[in-house]
Design an enzyme around this catalytic site. Structure first.
Site, PDB file in Angstrom:
ATOM      1  CG  HIS A 181      -6.948  -5.727   0.919  1.00  0.00           C
ATOM      2  ND1 HIS A 181      -8.112  -6.091   1.578  1.00  0.00           N
ATOM      3  CD2 HIS A 181      -7.037  -4.406   0.681  1.00  0.00           C
ATOM      4  CE1 HIS A 181      -8.863  -5.009   1.721  1.00  0.00           C
ATOM      5  NE2 HIS A 181      -8.245  -3.979   1.189  1.00  0.00           N
ATOM      6  CG  ASP A 304      -9.228   0.966   1.675  1.00  0.00           C
ATOM      7  OD1 ASP A 304      -9.567   0.149   0.804  1.00  0.00           O
ATOM      8  OD2 ASP A 304      -9.116   0.665   2.882  1.00  0.00           O
TER       9      ASP A 304
HETATM   10 MN    MN Z   1      -8.849  -1.857   1.072  1.00  0.00          MN
END
Ligand code: MN
Length: 344
Positions: A181, A304
């Site tokens: 990430h 997200d």
């Molecule tokens: Mn993210």
């Protein structure tokens, strides 16, 4: 139309202990570019501008209340949760090791309470690779978590550094995918990314994380770890679009002796070892390109949360010009396979 299971695969959460430690670390002498974002989220005063306006912290710390209600309203079946960036990677090795274990324990509790609603990616402290490998084993074998999260660089170092190989060995041996990430660019990379809001998701995150993945591929580490599975978000951090040129120029560079010799080409590694998610890129053309470039088995859906709103992410996938079998792969079948999530 039959309802399709929806598993969102890059969904952030935090715990109060990590939030407090982040607040303390950005009050200290760090040079990390993450300070801009982290101080606005974890140390903002009421009425502050910037990221403090978006109430991310409240939504990161909540899993079973508002988040679950919103999932129900939108028909999102599952969040694959991960401790939000920069994870434990701004802390000293001992603090990071302890907080990763604590976050993993809490995450496992949440998953046990809601086995069809939450799955989890375990954290570890790369600052101490041997202890990280132990925690990785515990997270999969005892806590039954579904894979791992790493927030790009650690103190300016990347996973191609041999000191991190125990982490890669553990991930490969456990057949557990490592999700890389973004976080803000390392000190060596941050120069021109510090202005105009370019430090975070608008540009800097992708540059940092894409660079990390290209280092891994060009270093040749996938010859040593051929079964290592890496997942990256944001439609592949621009690598799919860059892949032809990366492949061509790396082949030339190897012939010139400027890049390490590798058994496979860069395109072959990317297509074999990498999976991408749609997090934060709701563009049907980019999705179509990514699927054609990587194959439909290597693309997964993600929201997200809480950094991106959920409804547009659902609408994006519901309206994507896909066959129903392909939509099912992106929405849940690929996630079930890659992250060992039990089918319903
Ligand atoms: Mn993210």
């Amino acid at each position: 139309m039959e309802k399709i299971r929806k598993i969102a695969t890059e969904e952030a959460f935090s715990i109060p202990e990590v939030a407090e430690a982040l607040k303390q670390v950005v009050r200290g002498p760090t040079s990390s570019l993450d300070r801009l974002l982290v101080s606005q989220i974890y140390d903002s005063k009421p009425g502050a501008s910037g990221y403090g306006m978006l109430n991310f912290l409240e939504r990161l710390l909540d899993v079973e209340d508002h988040r679950l209600r919103e999932m129900n309203e939108l028909g999102v079946d599952m969040h694959l949760l991960s401790l939000t960036a920069p994870g434990v990677q701004m802390f000293d090795a001992d603090t990071a090791t302890d907080l990763a274990a604590l976050a993993n324990d809490r995450l496992a509790d949440i998953c046990r309470r809601h086995p069809t609603r939450f799955a989890g990616l375990a954290s570890f402290a790369p600052q101490s690779p041997r202890r990280a490998a132990k925690e990785m084993q515990r997270a999969i074998r005892s806590l039954k978590l579904n894979g791992f999260i790493l927030n790009s660089h650690t103190n300016g170092e990347y996973l191609d550094d041999p000191k991190y190989w125990p982490i890669l060995e553990a991930a490969e041996a456990l057949d557990a995918c490592l999700y890389i990430h973004p976080r803000a660019a390392s000190d060596g990379l941050k120069g021109p990314l510090q202005d105009y809001g370019m430090d975070t998701a608008m540009w800097g995150f992708g540059i940092e994380t894409g660079t990390h993945c290209v280092r891994m591929m060009t270093s040749g580490l996938f010859d040593r770890f051929p079964k290592l599975k890496i997942c990256i978000g944001h439609m592949g951090e621009a690598i799919p679009f860059w892949l032809w040129r990366l492949n061509y120029m790396n082949t030339r560079s190897q012939k010139m002796g400027r890049s390490p010799r590798t058994q496979l080409t860069m395109a072959e590694y990317f297509q074999r070892n990498f999976f991408i998610t749609t997090s934060g890129v709701e563009d049907h053309l980019a999705l179509d390109y990514a699927i054609r470039k990587l194959g439909v088995d290597h693309v997964l859906w993600a929201i997200d949360y809480p950094y991106q709103p959920s409804k547009p992410a659902v609408d994006f996938m519901d309206t994507a010009p896909l066959s129903e079998p392909d939509r099912a792969k992106l929405y849940h079948l690929n996630a079930e396979r890659l992250f060992h999530i039990a089918p319903l």
